[in-house]
Design an enzyme around this catalytic site. Structure first.
Site, PDB file in Angstrom:
ATOM      1  N   GLU A 137       0.984  -1.292  -0.085  1.00  9.40           N
ATOM      2  CA  GLU A 137       0.225   0.080  -0.012  1.00  9.40           C
ATOM      3  C   GLU A 137       0.742   1.253  -0.049  1.00  9.40           C
ATOM      4  O   GLU A 137       1.715   1.355   0.750  1.00  9.40           O
ATOM      5  CB  GLU A 137      -0.742  -0.068   1.162  1.00  9.40           C
ATOM      6  CG  GLU A 137      -1.657   1.278   1.120  1.00  9.40           C
ATOM      7  CD  GLU A 137      -3.024   1.037   2.002  1.00  9.40           C
ATOM      8  OE1 GLU A 137      -3.708   2.336   2.058  1.00  9.40           O
ATOM      9  OE2 GLU A 137      -3.518   0.093   2.311  1.00  9.40           O
ATOM     10  N   ASP A 195      -3.123  12.301  -3.307  1.00  8.85           N
ATOM     11  CA  ASP A 195      -3.072  13.987  -3.495  1.00  8.85           C
ATOM     12  C   ASP A 195      -3.559  13.950  -5.081  1.00  8.85           C
ATOM     13  O   ASP A 195      -2.849  13.657  -5.998  1.00  8.85           O
ATOM     14  CB  ASP A 195      -1.927  14.468  -3.247  1.00  8.85           C
ATOM     15  CG  ASP A 195      -2.100  16.068  -3.215  1.00  8.85           C
ATOM     16  OD1 ASP A 195      -2.986  16.550  -3.955  1.00  8.85           O
ATOM     17  OD2 ASP A 195      -1.302  16.688  -2.337  1.00  8.85           O
ATOM     18  N   THR A 239     -13.431   4.207   5.411  1.00  5.57           N
ATOM     19  CA  THR A 239     -12.907   5.072   6.301  1.00  5.57           C
ATOM     20  C   THR A 239     -13.659   6.129   6.690  1.00  5.57           C
ATOM     21  O   THR A 239     -15.024   6.088   6.387  1.00  5.57           O
ATOM     22  CB  THR A 239     -11.687   5.500   5.666  1.00  5.57           C
ATOM     23  OG1 THR A 239     -12.109   6.575   4.700  1.00  5.57           O
ATOM     24  CG2 THR A 239     -10.665   4.832   5.150  1.00  5.57           C
ATOM     25  N   LYS A 240     -13.518   6.628   8.163  1.00  3.50           N
ATOM     26  CA  LYS A 240     -14.335   7.609   8.573  1.00  3.50           C
ATOM     27  C   LYS A 240     -14.588   8.572   7.688  1.00  3.50           C
ATOM     28  O   LYS A 240     -15.642   9.380   7.344  1.00  3.50           O
ATOM     29  CB  LYS A 240     -13.770   8.168   9.868  1.00  3.50           C
ATOM     30  CG  LYS A 240     -13.748   7.020  10.850  1.00  3.50           C
ATOM     31  CD  LYS A 240     -13.281   7.604  12.202  1.00  3.50           C
ATOM     32  CE  LYS A 240     -13.337   6.645  13.284  1.00  3.50           C
ATOM     33  NZ  LYS A 240     -12.817   7.052  14.641  1.00  3.50           N
TER      34      LYS A 240
END
Length: 239
Positions: free
Chosen positions: A69, A144, A217-218
């Site tokens: 990852e 990004d 994910t949150k």
């Protein structure tokens, strides 16, 4: 842990060459917990950069499929994946040392043993350390987007990078990407579709539903509540 994320490159005259980076190094402040994790768990699960191939079986102490990852952030989803898949080995790369510390702390708390982490430029690691034909999967989640047009060249998903990833994947291995920027998703799809050695795993030849292997994910849950989209791409190495 050596603090040398950026490896200088030199021309034939010994002058340092400028290289376009796909990340901005944000060192940030370490919490006491993150510093403790780096001090105590890095010697066990941390991997120092070296400009030569690493023996992955020796690194993990066993033969098992390896998932790499790139840019794991604070490491919550990476630790969750490693805990849920003890039959696989996971190697995470992150340039943000507080994230590395947080990941190591979470891995220790979860009792995860099949995880190793690095704090270095992923391109350097892929080029110098990862043997060809060695990975079952490469994961790149929410890189990004460099959304300003003049910064698009900094996006990590470009043809040379995708070809580098393909060399490191085993035949049948998968490059899994995810982004919450639709324009970047379109860019990823264009890049990946242009490389003959990959096959899109999407039934519609574009995006795939989020697989169970990628934890929600949150950040992503919040985005869903706000109506934001997320695009997953999975391309298999076929030659």
């Amino acid at each position: 842990m050596k603090n040398d994320v950026i490896t200088p490159e030199f021309d034939e005259n010994g002058r340092p060459m400028r290289r376009i980076r796909s990340f901005v190094r944000r060192q940030g402040r370490l919490t006491k917990g993150q510093q403790h994790a780096l001090d105590h768990f890095w010697p066990v699960k941390g991997v120092e950069y070296q400009p030569e191939p690493v023996d992955l079986a020796a690194l993990f102490g066993r033969e098992a499929p390896v998932v790499l990852e790139i840019g794991f952030g604070m490491g919550a989803s990476l630790v969750a994946m490693a805990a849920a898949n003890p039959q696989q080995n996971f190697l995470g790369i992150e340039v943000h040392s507080p994230g590395v510390g947080a990941c190591l702390s979470a891995a220790d708390e979860a009792g995860v043993e099949n995880l190793r982490v690095m704090c270095h430029d992923a391109v350097d690691v892929l080029e110098k350390m990862i043997p060809d034909n060695s990975l079952r999967m490469v994961q790149l989640f929410f890189p990004d987007p460099w959304h300003k047009a003049r910064h698009n060249k900094r996006r990590i998903v470009q043809v040379p990078f995708a070809e580098l990833v393909m060399r490191k994947l085993k035949l049948g291995g998968v490059f899994h990407m995810a982004t919450d920027w639709e324009a970047y998703a379109e860019h990823m799809l264009e890049v990946m579709s242009s490389i003959a050695g990959y096959k899109n795993q999407s039934a519609t030849n574009d995006y795939v539903p989020r697989p169970d292997s990628r934890p929600l994910t949150k950040f992503e849950q919040r985005g869903q509540r706000l109506g934001h989209g997320v695009w997953d791409l999975m391309f298999e190495r076929i030659k």
